[in-house]
Design a protein around this motif. Structure first.
Motif, PDB file in Angstrom:
ATOM      1  N   LYS A 163       0.813  -1.212   0.000  1.00 15.85           N
ATOM      2  CA  LYS A 163       0.000   0.000   0.000  1.00 15.85           C
ATOM      3  C   LYS A 163       0.849   1.267   0.000  1.00 15.85           C
ATOM      4  CE  LYS A 163      -4.146  -1.957   0.605  1.00 15.85           C
ATOM      5  NZ  LYS A 163      -5.301  -1.800  -0.334  1.00 15.85           N
ATOM      6  N   ASN A 164       2.026   1.175   0.643  1.00 14.96           N
ATOM      7  CA  ASN A 164       2.866   2.363   0.798  1.00 14.96           C
ATOM      8  C   ASN A 164       4.307   1.914   1.026  1.00 14.96           C
ATOM      9  OD1 ASN A 164       4.052   4.791   2.496  1.00 14.96           O
ATOM     10  ND2 ASN A 164       2.207   5.566   1.517  1.00 14.96           N
ATOM     11  N   GLY A 165       5.227   2.428   0.197  1.00 18.62           N
ATOM     12  CA  GLY A 165       6.620   1.993   0.240  1.00 18.62           C
ATOM     13  C   GLY A 165       7.359   2.428   1.495  1.00 18.62           C
ATOM     14  N   ALA A 166       8.573   1.845   1.681  1.00 17.50           N
ATOM     15  CA  ALA A 166       9.384   2.078   2.886  1.00 17.50           C
ATOM     16  C   ALA A 166       8.554   1.845   4.139  1.00 17.50           C
ATOM     17  CB  ALA A 166       9.989   3.477   2.883  1.00 17.50           C
ATOM     18  N   SER A 167       7.730   0.804   4.085  1.00 16.35           N
ATOM     19  CA  SER A 167       6.692   0.593   5.090  1.00 16.35           C
ATOM     20  C   SER A 167       7.243   0.279   6.472  1.00 16.35           C
ATOM     21  CB  SER A 167       5.771  -0.540   4.647  1.00 16.35           C
ATOM     22  OG  SER A 167       6.503  -1.760   4.516  1.00 16.35           O
ATOM     23  N   GLN A 214      13.254  -3.027   0.169  1.00 16.36           N
ATOM     24  CA  GLN A 214      12.983  -4.022   1.203  1.00 16.36           C
ATOM     25  C   GLN A 214      12.211  -3.447   2.388  1.00 16.36           C
ATOM     26  OE1 GLN A 214      13.835  -7.254   0.524  1.00 16.36           O
ATOM     27  NE2 GLN A 214      14.480  -6.410  -1.434  1.00 16.36           N
ATOM     28  N   GLY A 215      11.530  -2.349   2.159  1.00 19.91           N
ATOM     29  CA  GLY A 215      10.711  -1.770   3.218  1.00 19.91           C
ATOM     30  C   GLY A 215      11.413  -0.737   4.071  1.00 19.91           C
ATOM     31  N   PHE A 216      12.677  -0.447   3.747  1.00 20.11           N
ATOM     32  CA  PHE A 216      13.447   0.520   4.529  1.00 20.11           C
ATOM     33  C   PHE A 216      13.932   1.647   3.626  1.00 20.11           C
ATOM     34  CE2 PHE A 216      13.758  -3.527   6.696  1.00 20.11           C
ATOM     35  CZ  PHE A 216      13.558  -3.186   8.030  1.00 20.11           C
ATOM     36  N   ILE A 217      14.046   2.831   4.187  1.00 15.10           N
ATOM     37  CA  ILE A 217      14.579   3.957   3.444  1.00 15.10           C
ATOM     38  C   ILE A 217      15.975   4.272   3.977  1.00 15.10           C
ATOM     39  CG2 ILE A 217      13.478   5.667   4.978  1.00 15.10           C
ATOM     40  CD1 ILE A 217      13.105   7.422   2.444  1.00 15.10           C
ATOM     41  N   GLU A 218      16.949   4.294   3.095  1.00 13.70           N
ATOM     42  CA  GLU A 218      18.338   4.598   3.459  1.00 13.70           C
ATOM     43  C   GLU A 218      18.854   3.672   4.568  1.00 13.70           C
ATOM     44  OE1 GLU A 218      19.111   8.746   4.043  1.00 13.70           O
ATOM     45  OE2 GLU A 218      17.937   9.352   2.295  1.00 13.70           O
ATOM     46  N   GLY A 219      18.545   2.393   4.442  1.00 12.72           N
ATOM     47  CA  GLY A 219      19.026   1.416   5.401  1.00 12.72           C
ATOM     48  C   GLY A 219      18.496   0.038   5.060  1.00 12.72           C
ATOM     49  N   ASN A 220      18.842  -0.947   5.886  1.00  6.99           N
ATOM     50  CA  ASN A 220      18.336  -2.297   5.684  1.00  6.99           C
ATOM     51  C   ASN A 220      17.860  -2.868   7.010  1.00  6.99           C
ATOM     52  OD1 ASN A 220      20.655  -3.248   7.074  1.00  6.99           O
ATOM     53  ND2 ASN A 220      21.792  -3.535   5.164  1.00  6.99           N
ATOM     54  N   ALA A 221      17.378  -4.122   6.963  1.00  9.08           N
ATOM     55  CA  ALA A 221      16.808  -4.734   8.164  1.00  9.08           C
ATOM     56  C   ALA A 221      17.855  -4.916   9.260  1.00  9.08           C
ATOM     57  CB  ALA A 221      16.169  -6.068   7.807  1.00  9.08           C
TER      58      ALA A 221
END
Length: 778
Positions: free
Chosen positions: A501-505, A574-581
């Protein structure tokens, strides 16, 4: 006199720290007596630190929090080429890159350390010889009006910049008050000396950025006008008044836009000696005869209200032509700000790094009102600040973490005014929202979260400021319930943001949950239990994006399932902005103990942090992310970008404070330094530097909105914090050395501190904070 006094002080054994040698200005010696002796901390500031690669800071002249940032622009890259984003423009967020050997002029507005940009208004360039009005290359392929220069001829200190423009034999010097830029150009003998006013130029320029430009030649030495642009700020107006110390002999301009209709102005030859200039893209010029060594001075006053406002600012702040007087006054203002923290360090290099970091934390937000209190509001109407000074440039995704918490210690009155400015923004917003990322009477909506709530909560729990608490809480509630903003409606409906529904969730879910916790803290301070309960519940939504089967935060879809194609190392998609899990997934500052339990408990969490700092991250995981580069990476820990800044301190909660201590010292030693490459990433309006200031002192605000700071390992030998309440906190690191990075014991006024924390109340109470340092942890 100064040399004699210094000799005298040596003889009588007094400690004396002299001011850095003042650049080549006539009559620059400060009148100094033993009775007025003071340390000049400006000598330890090097504005060139961070001007290379990713730092994106500017070296030019400005006053503390000044509206004018008068700085050289070294190159020009258009924002789009063939309809596509030009990646080369990213290097010029501050208009300056140390690798360059050209200067195209001096602009009066600049961002410090941002990862996106705007501004670069009112470019001024002195030249001699044939008049050229194109900065880099003419349409005939000949040299533009730029000049070559050598870094050996550059000088910069707080409030001052100097360079030799080798192409013209001109020495350029700059200083500034809060609202006025002051230029001093020393010319060679010439019958063809020019000063170009380039109103085409912008940082992050594109063909449609300039909306309109208007100039009036009021007399033979005064020009007024304005420019309106549409860029990151979609409706930005900068008004100005420009005054020369010497009448120009002639003037003119060239339009670079196609004029389809000009009414009866076609009666005139508008290009030469016509006192009105209007159009979309304009470059104006002013001609002079000069003698060898003759100085022509220029004052440029800014206003966001009107050219009349700019004239008032000019008269109020610099009514004279004494360049050195303005430089001395601004230098003194900088010294007052820097002297709030006195430090002794292991080396002069560390002292330079520290005071330059402190300098960078005082560049923004900037004062955004005229001397009479008038300012342009978010509604584009003119308002008057009655009980506060209005500020702008709120890079809140960055600065809520450490910059605003630092202000609660070093700049409580300014931070109070900044919060009042945010509340005014809310009141003028048709969305009834606090600022997200705002500048120059515009909301640019950059980045995620609604972190003005963090700034307000941090001030409230620390009892900073006299802003209206109930109004601040309501403004925060309003902001958190604008359903059409960046997935908030989904967040409330699903109790997480679905990635489909919305990126960088995941980033947004984590940040909203933290911001909601901040709102709960505000409600708690004023006794509103219903709001506190509601937002504490929302603050737990981070649990809904944690995948226990793999031990990572993970994007979830609207049907309740986790995204199948998922790589916790990838920073893109992958659901993150300027970073990872691996790194951004550690963002639950409001409930760190629960996050640790989710991830398997203390030892498992510690292993995760150890791996984060030591693992190898393949280039493929960061190649699509211009804000993450090798310069700011330690393993998979990204100090060059803000979401990781609290991470080294998380070891404290896992029972391993020694690992926090070692990591923090290592980061300070490797990610910062006294060179042009001394910032490992965008300074981001002072956040990167604020991390260094806090960490050097031995503590850090891991959770803004809490009165507690996490203890680390101080880099200073000793520091004195001169607080607004008249008290002083003296910090001592006993047995401090390069090897002694571990802390055996911490005492405040003789009492041992526990839980690896110190409170804001304890800091503001003053006294003596002692760290006992060691080369081993027992």
């Amino acid at each position: 006199m100064l040399k004699k006094l210094t000799l005298l002080l040596v003889i009588i054994g007094l400690a004396f720290s002299c001011k850095k040698e003042t650049p080549s200005i006539e009559n620059t010696e400060k009148t100094t007596t033993i009775d007025t002796l003071k340390t000049y901390y400006t000598q330890y500031v090097n504005p060139f630190i961070g001007t290379s690669k990713m730092g994106h800071v500017f070296p030019g002249a400005t006053a503390p929090f000044g509206m004018v940032q008068l700085s050289p622009q070294t190159n020009f890259e258009v924002m789009f080429e063939d309809g596509k984003y030009n990646t080369e423009t990213y290097a010029y967020c501050a208009g300056y890159q140390h690798k360059d050997s050209t200067i195209i002029g001096f602009a009066h507005t600049n961002f410090s350390g941002t990862g996106h940009s705007d501004l670069g208004d009112l470019l001024v360039m002195p030249t001699t010889g044939n008049l050229v009005l194109d900065p880099l290359e003419t349409k005939e392929g000949e040299k533009g009006f730029y000049s070559t220069f050598l870094h050996s001829s550059e000088e910069a200190s707080p409030g001052y910049y100097k360079v030799d423009l080798d192409s013209y034999g001109i020495q350029a010097e700059m200083t500034a008050s809060e609202r006025v830029g002051f230029h001093q150009y020393t010319f060679p003998k010439s019958n063809d000396a020019h000063i170009v006013l380039d109103l085409v130029y912008n940082v992050y320029h594109h063909d449609n950025k300039n909306v309109w430009t208007f100039i009036r030649v009021e007399n033979d030495s005064m020009i007024t006008g304005y420019r309106q642009t549409k860029g990151w700020a979609r409706d930005k107006k900068v008004f100005f008044a420009m005054q020369f110390s010497k009448p120009f002999k002639s003037y003119g301009h060239r339009k670079y836009d196609q004029v389809l209709y000009d009414g009866f102005y076609r009666k005139f030859n508008q290009s030469e000696n016509f006192p009105e200039m209007a159009g979309k893209d304009i470059r104006a010029y002013f001609n002079f005869d000069t003698e060898a060594g003759e100085k022509i001075q220029l004052k440029m006053a800014l206003s966001n209200v009107s050219s009349a406002g700019a004239l008032k600012n000019l008269e109020a702040e610099i009514p004279h032509w004494d360049f050195n007087k303005t430089y001395e006054e601004t230098s003194d203002k900088w010294n007052d700000e820097l002297s709030k923290i006195e430090v002794e360090t292991l080396s002069e290099e560390q002292k330079t790094t520290f005071y330059t970091a402190l300098y960078h934390t005082n560049l923004s937000p900037i004062i955004y009102e005229d001397v009479d209190g008038q300012y342009r509001g978010l509604d584009q109407n003119i308002h008057t600040s009655e009980d506060f000074t209005n500020y702008t440039i709120f890079s809140l995704w960055d600065t809520y973490r450490a910059l605003h918490p630092l202000f609660n210690i070093t700049q409580p009155q300014r931070n109070n005014d900044m919060i009042k400015s945010m509340l005014a923004h809310h009141d003028q917003s048709v969305h009834s929202m606090l600022p997200i990322w705002s500048h120059y009477a515009n909301e640019n909506w950059c980045m995620t979260g609604y972190h003005a709530t963090s700034v307000i909560a941090d001030a409230m729990v620390k009892n900073v400021g006299d802003f209206d608490r109930k109004h601040a809480l309501q403004a925060s509630i309003n902001t958190a319930n604008v359903d059409y903003f960046d997935g908030i409606g989904y967040y409330k409906e699903y109790q997480y943001i679905p990635e489909d529904k919305n990126g960088a969730s995941v980033s947004k879910t984590l940040e909203y949950a933290y911001d909601d916790w901040c709102i709960a803290q505000m409600a708690n301070t004023i006794g509103d239990t219903s709001v506190e309960t509601e937002f504490l519940k929302r603050s737990e939504y981070y649990n809904n994006v944690f995948d226990k089967s793999i031990g990572f935060m993970r994007p979830k879809l609207a049907d309740g399932s986790f995204k199948k194609e998922f790589d916790p190392l990838d920073t893109h998609g992958q659901g993150f902005i300027e970073g990872n899990a691996w790194n951004y997934g550690l963002y639950v500052p409001q409930n760190i103990p629960n996050m640790i339990q989710l991830m398997g408990g203390n030892e498992r969490f510690t292993q995760h942090l150890d791996s984060l700092f030591t693992m190898e991250l393949d280039d493929k995981y960061i190649e699509k992310n211009e804000d993450i580069t090798r310069d700011g990476l330690i393993g998979n820990y990204v100090h060059g970008n803000e979401p990781s800044h609290h991470v080294p301190y998380l070891y404290n909660w896992a029972g391993h404070p020694e690992k926090t201590q070692a990591r923090v010292r290592m980061i300070m030693d490797t990610m910062y330094g006294p060179t042009v490459e001394g910032l490992c990433g965008n300074d981001d309006a002072g956040q990167m530097s604020a991390w260094y200031v806090f960490s050097s002192l031995g503590f850090y605000p891991v959770t803004p909105g809490s009165p507690n700071y996490a203890l680390g390992s101080p880099l200073v030998k000793e520091a004195k914090l001169h607080l607004d309440n008249g008290k002083t906190l003296t910090i001592k690191a006993e047995n401090q050395s390069v090897e002694n990075v571990y802390v055996k014991r911490v005492t405040l006024n003789g009492k041992e501190l526990g839980n690896n924390t110190i409170t804001h109340k304890e800091i503001m109470g003053g006294g003596e904070l002692i760290f006992e340092m060691s080369n081993s942890y027992e």
